[in-house]
Design a protein around this motif. Structure first.
Motif: not given
Length: 239
Positions: A145-156
């Motif tokens: 359930g960790e958030p992922v919306r903040q990764l928009a436009g980023r690479h992980v």
């Protein structure tokens, strides 16, 4: 500010605050910020001699060697406390404050966050900061359930040990799958025989992490050290 290359494991005198520069060029083009691990709960002060902090030290010379032009800020984060501490998420606020300080020192340069274990969780949560271009998570602690919306436009990118018994490769893989709907790119690989402390095959961990960072900062000029399968749905490849 530069460390003695003859003794890559020594740290310079730390400035006051949460950002601890190891290399601060006059005209930086980018930055790399390393985040060490910690504990689920811990309200005692975090110290540079704690094992989690010591484990990240070899990554500094490894990353520095992979960035030969010497125009990239290389720094660490000094957490106030040892633990994540539930909804307080103390390392996240520390990381965001360090990123703000980095922006003051270096300007709005693209930044890669490299986090191990709890540091990987802090990096994930702080990825929405405007300085951040990418996150490299090493054996991250990413509960369901960790958030992922903040990764928009980023690479992980995630590297997780095959025999990690402290954090879950399956949880990391699930987070990467969800991130693919949001991030500019999301990849994961499993280090064959690797453990949580990244001591087994440690040279491989250091070298691969450094090469991933170099690629994230210069995709056109530095080849991706990871196979294409890492970016695709399906089984996570073993390296």
């Amino acid at each position: 500010m530069r460390r003695n290359r003859n003794d890559p494991y020594t740290s310079p005198p730390a400035p006051a605050g949460l950002l601890v520069p190891h290399h601060l060029p006059a005209r930086p083009r980018a930055a790399v910020l390393l985040l060490h691990g910690g504990r689920a709960d811990g309200l005692t002060p975090s110290r540079s001699w704690h094992p989690a902090a010591l484990r990240m030290r070899p990554f500094f010379p490894a990353v520095e060697a992979a960035l030969p032009h010497e125009d990239v800020v290389l720094a660490g984060v000094r957490y106030r406390l040892r633990g994540w501490n539930g909804t307080r998420a103390d390392p996240v606020s520390d990381t965001l404050d360090a990123l703000d300080r980095l922006a003051e020192l270096a300007g709005p340069v693209p930044t890669v966050l490299v986090g191990h274990s709890m540091g990987g969780r802090a990096a994930l949560h702080a990825a929405g900061h405007p300085q951040v271009r990418a996150v490299l998570a090493l054996a991250p602690w990413w509960p369901p359930g960790e958030p992922v919306r903040q990764l928009a436009g980023r690479h992980v990118v995630v590297l997780h040990g095959e025999h990690d018994r402290v954090t879950s490769p399956a949880d990391s893989a699930a987070c990467v799958r969800r991130a693919r709907a949001t991030a500019a790119g999301a990849a994961m690989a499993v280090v064959r025989g690797g453990n949580h402390a990244m001591l087994r095959r440690h040279r491989f961990w250091h070298r691969t992490a450094a090469d991933v960072v170099a690629h994230l900062l210069d995709p056109a000029g530095r080849p991706d050290p990871l196979p294409a399968q890492c970016y695709r749905p399906g089984a996570v490849p073993l390296l």
